[in-house]
Scaffold this active site. Structure first.
Site, PDB file in Angstrom:
ATOM      1  N   SER A 100      11.610  96.065  71.052  1.00  0.00           N
ATOM      2  CA  SER A 100      12.170  96.047  72.408  1.00  0.00           C
ATOM      3  C   SER A 100      12.853  97.381  72.655  1.00  0.00           C
ATOM      4  CB  SER A 100      13.211  94.929  72.514  1.00  0.00           C
ATOM      5  OG  SER A 100      13.963  95.050  73.708  1.00  0.00           O
ATOM      6  N   TYR A 125      20.302  89.297  69.512  1.00  0.00           N
ATOM      7  CA  TYR A 125      18.968  89.820  69.866  1.00  0.00           C
ATOM      8  C   TYR A 125      18.855  91.307  69.494  1.00  0.00           C
ATOM      9  CZ  TYR A 125      14.842  90.656  72.827  1.00  0.00           C
ATOM     10  OH  TYR A 125      13.582  90.992  73.286  1.00  0.00           O
TER      11      TYR A 125
HETATM   12  P1  NAI Z   1       7.590  84.603  75.836  1.00  0.00           P
HETATM   13  O1  NAI Z   1       8.782  83.727  75.850  1.00  0.00           O
HETATM   14  O2  NAI Z   1       6.448  84.296  76.729  1.00  0.00           O
HETATM   15  O3  NAI Z   1       7.009  84.748  74.360  1.00  0.00           O
HETATM   16  C1  NAI Z   1       7.682  84.383  73.196  1.00  0.00           C
HETATM   17  C2  NAI Z   1       6.773  83.480  72.392  1.00  0.00           C
HETATM   18  O4  NAI Z   1       7.332  83.229  71.106  1.00  0.00           O
HETATM   19  C3  NAI Z   1       6.560  82.103  73.065  1.00  0.00           C
HETATM   20  O5  NAI Z   1       5.180  81.827  73.135  1.00  0.00           O
HETATM   21  C4  NAI Z   1       7.273  81.143  72.133  1.00  0.00           C
HETATM   22  O6  NAI Z   1       6.715  79.849  72.099  1.00  0.00           O
HETATM   23  C5  NAI Z   1       7.092  81.861  70.801  1.00  0.00           C
HETATM   24  N1  NAI Z   1       8.024  81.396  69.772  1.00  0.00           N
HETATM   25  C6  NAI Z   1       9.357  81.175  69.892  1.00  0.00           C
HETATM   26  N2  NAI Z   1       9.856  80.734  68.730  1.00  0.00           N
HETATM   27  C7  NAI Z   1       8.828  80.697  67.842  1.00  0.00           C
HETATM   28  C8  NAI Z   1       8.727  80.316  66.484  1.00  0.00           C
HETATM   29  N3  NAI Z   1       9.789  79.907  65.783  1.00  0.00           N
HETATM   30  N4  NAI Z   1       7.512  80.401  65.896  1.00  0.00           N
HETATM   31  C9  NAI Z   1       6.422  80.807  66.591  1.00  0.00           C
HETATM   32  N5  NAI Z   1       6.463  81.169  67.889  1.00  0.00           N
HETATM   33  C10 NAI Z   1       7.662  81.111  68.503  1.00  0.00           C
HETATM   34  O7  NAI Z   1       8.129  86.056  76.177  1.00  0.00           O
HETATM   35  P2  NAI Z   1       7.485  87.501  75.914  1.00  0.00           P
HETATM   36  O8  NAI Z   1       8.174  88.416  76.804  1.00  0.00           O
HETATM   37  O9  NAI Z   1       6.021  87.475  75.928  1.00  0.00           O
HETATM   38  O10 NAI Z   1       8.023  87.818  74.431  1.00  0.00           O
HETATM   39  C11 NAI Z   1       7.206  88.312  73.405  1.00  0.00           C
HETATM   40  C12 NAI Z   1       7.997  89.317  72.568  1.00  0.00           C
HETATM   41  O11 NAI Z   1       8.275  90.461  73.365  1.00  0.00           O
HETATM   42  C13 NAI Z   1       9.343  88.805  72.051  1.00  0.00           C
HETATM   43  O12 NAI Z   1       9.510  89.222  70.718  1.00  0.00           O
HETATM   44  C14 NAI Z   1      10.346  89.525  72.944  1.00  0.00           C
HETATM   45  O13 NAI Z   1      11.577  89.732  72.304  1.00  0.00           O
HETATM   46  C15 NAI Z   1       9.617  90.830  73.183  1.00  0.00           C
HETATM   47  N6  NAI Z   1      10.060  91.570  74.336  1.00  0.00           N
HETATM   48  C16 NAI Z   1       9.907  91.058  75.612  1.00  0.00           C
HETATM   49  C17 NAI Z   1      10.311  91.798  76.691  1.00  0.00           C
HETATM   50  C18 NAI Z   1      10.199  91.319  78.088  1.00  0.00           C
HETATM   51  O14 NAI Z   1      10.825  91.916  78.981  1.00  0.00           O
HETATM   52  N7  NAI Z   1       9.426  90.273  78.380  1.00  0.00           N
HETATM   53  C19 NAI Z   1      10.886  93.136  76.525  1.00  0.00           C
HETATM   54  C20 NAI Z   1      11.027  93.559  75.162  1.00  0.00           C
HETATM   55  C21 NAI Z   1      10.606  92.793  74.120  1.00  0.00           C
HETATM   56  C1  BGC Z   2      14.190  91.298  76.785  1.00  0.00           C
HETATM   57  C2  BGC Z   2      14.069  91.105  78.267  1.00  0.00           C
HETATM   58  C3  BGC Z   2      14.740  92.248  79.022  1.00  0.00           C
HETATM   59  C4  BGC Z   2      14.243  93.573  78.515  1.00  0.00           C
HETATM   60  C5  BGC Z   2      14.966  94.751  79.155  1.00  0.00           C
HETATM   61  C6  BGC Z   2      13.718  92.659  76.396  1.00  0.00           C
HETATM   62  O1  BGC Z   2      13.879  92.854  75.033  1.00  0.00           O
HETATM   63  O2  BGC Z   2      13.403  90.326  76.117  1.00  0.00           O
HETATM   64  O3  BGC Z   2      14.645  89.883  78.626  1.00  0.00           O
HETATM   65  O4  BGC Z   2      14.445  92.147  80.405  1.00  0.00           O
HETATM   66  O5  BGC Z   2      14.423  93.647  77.118  1.00  0.00           O
HETATM   67  O6  BGC Z   2      16.351  94.599  79.120  1.00  0.00           O
END
Ligand code: NAI
Ligand code: BGC
Length: 247
Positions: free
Chosen positions: A135, A148
């Site tokens: 991130s 986080y």
């Molecule tokens: P999301 O919530 O759609 O994806 C997260 C996924 O992880 C979900 O499918 C959830 O079911 C799964 N998950 C949660 N706990 C779990 C476990 N114990 N075992 C297996 N799977 C599990 O959100 P997104 O944004 O697609 O997140 C994906 C990654 O991207 C995360 O690591 C998040 O921290 C990172 N990220 C997201 C950003 C954003 O703005 N959307 C920005 C920076 C990083």
């Molecule tokens: C977080 C988001 C957030 C983004 C920018 C990510 O790591 O999952 O919720 O919007 O960082 O702050």
């Protein structure tokens, strides 16, 4: 692809399958989104498999790699550590349980999956790539998200350290650092126009990112074209890490 049923994971699974990879869509909880995705990928003549596993559970991670090997044939040679969770708490109110949950999913999960992938690749003398989805909060402190930020900052040095250990085995380790992306993790933000505007003002590019834009970076880093890239973080953040408010 951990956490592969939604958001960045879903977009990346789709992208990698389109590029010809056989894809394991890891999920936790409701199987329907993962199964629908796998059906779509197979419909496009791809090879895909949905596997439930909590990435923070050692036995479930080992069983997932076993099943992937048995059903898709061969070892996982591209691991995308994508599963992640977040929920804000000021430090003074943060329950230990919540701290432990975030660290378990966001940091212990990538450790368990990377260890399993590396063990199998090394045993088979196979090259591979581990992509950690970190991130911008790998480097930007974020009030109320100490757990986080600790997990993502930890992921960076974890990734860099194992990049050194695994280089002699031709296993690359890279991080992708997304900014604010339009995925379910940001549902509250997406639904609130004022909050969204506030966040978009922090982004030089002026908008939130799309999951496909992160998937494209992951696909490149996982490809042979990035064959000399290891240990690095590629930020995909519309310039968020340029600290636009700092003058
Ligand atoms: P999301 O919530 O759609 O994806 C997260 C996924 O992880 C979900 O499918 C959830 O079911 C799964 N998950 C949660 N706990 C779990 C476990 N114990 N075992 C297996 N799977 C599990 O959100 P997104 O944004 O697609 O997140 C994906 C990654 O991207 C995360 O690591 C998040 O921290 C990172 N990220 C997201 C950003 C954003 O703005 N959307 C920005 C920076 C990083
Ligand atoms: C977080 C988001 C957030 C983004 C920018 C990510 O790591 O999952 O919720 O919007 O960082 O702050």
């Amino acid at each position: 692809m951990t956490g592969g049923a939604t958001g960045i994971g879903r977009a990346t699974a789709t992208r990698l399958a389109g590029d010809g990879a056989a894809v394991v869509v890891n999920y936790i909880g409701d199987p329907s989104p993962a199964e629908e995705l796998v059906a779509d990928l197979r419909g496009d003549r791809g090879r895909a498999l949905a596997v439930e596993a909590d990435v923070s559970d050692e036995a479930q991670v080992e069983a997932m790699f076993d099943r992937a090997g048995e059903e898709l044939g061969g070892e996982i040679d591209i691991l995308v550590n994508n599963a992640g969770v977040e929920r804000p708490y000021p430090l003074v109110d943060m329950p230990l349980e919540e701290w432990n949950r975030v660290l378990a999913v966001n940091l212990t999960g990538p450790f368990l999956c990377a260890r399993e992938a590396a063990r199998r690749l090394i045993a088979g003398r196979l090259p591979g790539v581990i992509v950690n989805v970190s991130s911008v909060h790998e480097v930007i402190p974020w009030p109320e998200f100490a757990h986080y930020c600790a997990s993502k900052g930890g992921m960076k040095l974890f990734g860099q350290t194992i990049a050194r250990e695994l280089a002699p085995h031709e296993i690359r380790v890279v991080q992708v650092g997304p900014g604010a992306i339009l995925t379910p993790i940001n549902q509250d933000l997406i639904e609130d126009p004022d909050k969204r505007r506030e966040v978009e003002e922090e982004i030089p590019w002026g908008r939130m990112g799309k999951p496909e834009e992160v998937a494209a970076a992951i696909a490149w880093l996982a490809s042979a074209e990035a064959g000399y890239v290891t240990g690095s973080t590629l930020f995909v953040d519309g310039g968020m890490t340029l600290y636009p408010r700092f003058v």
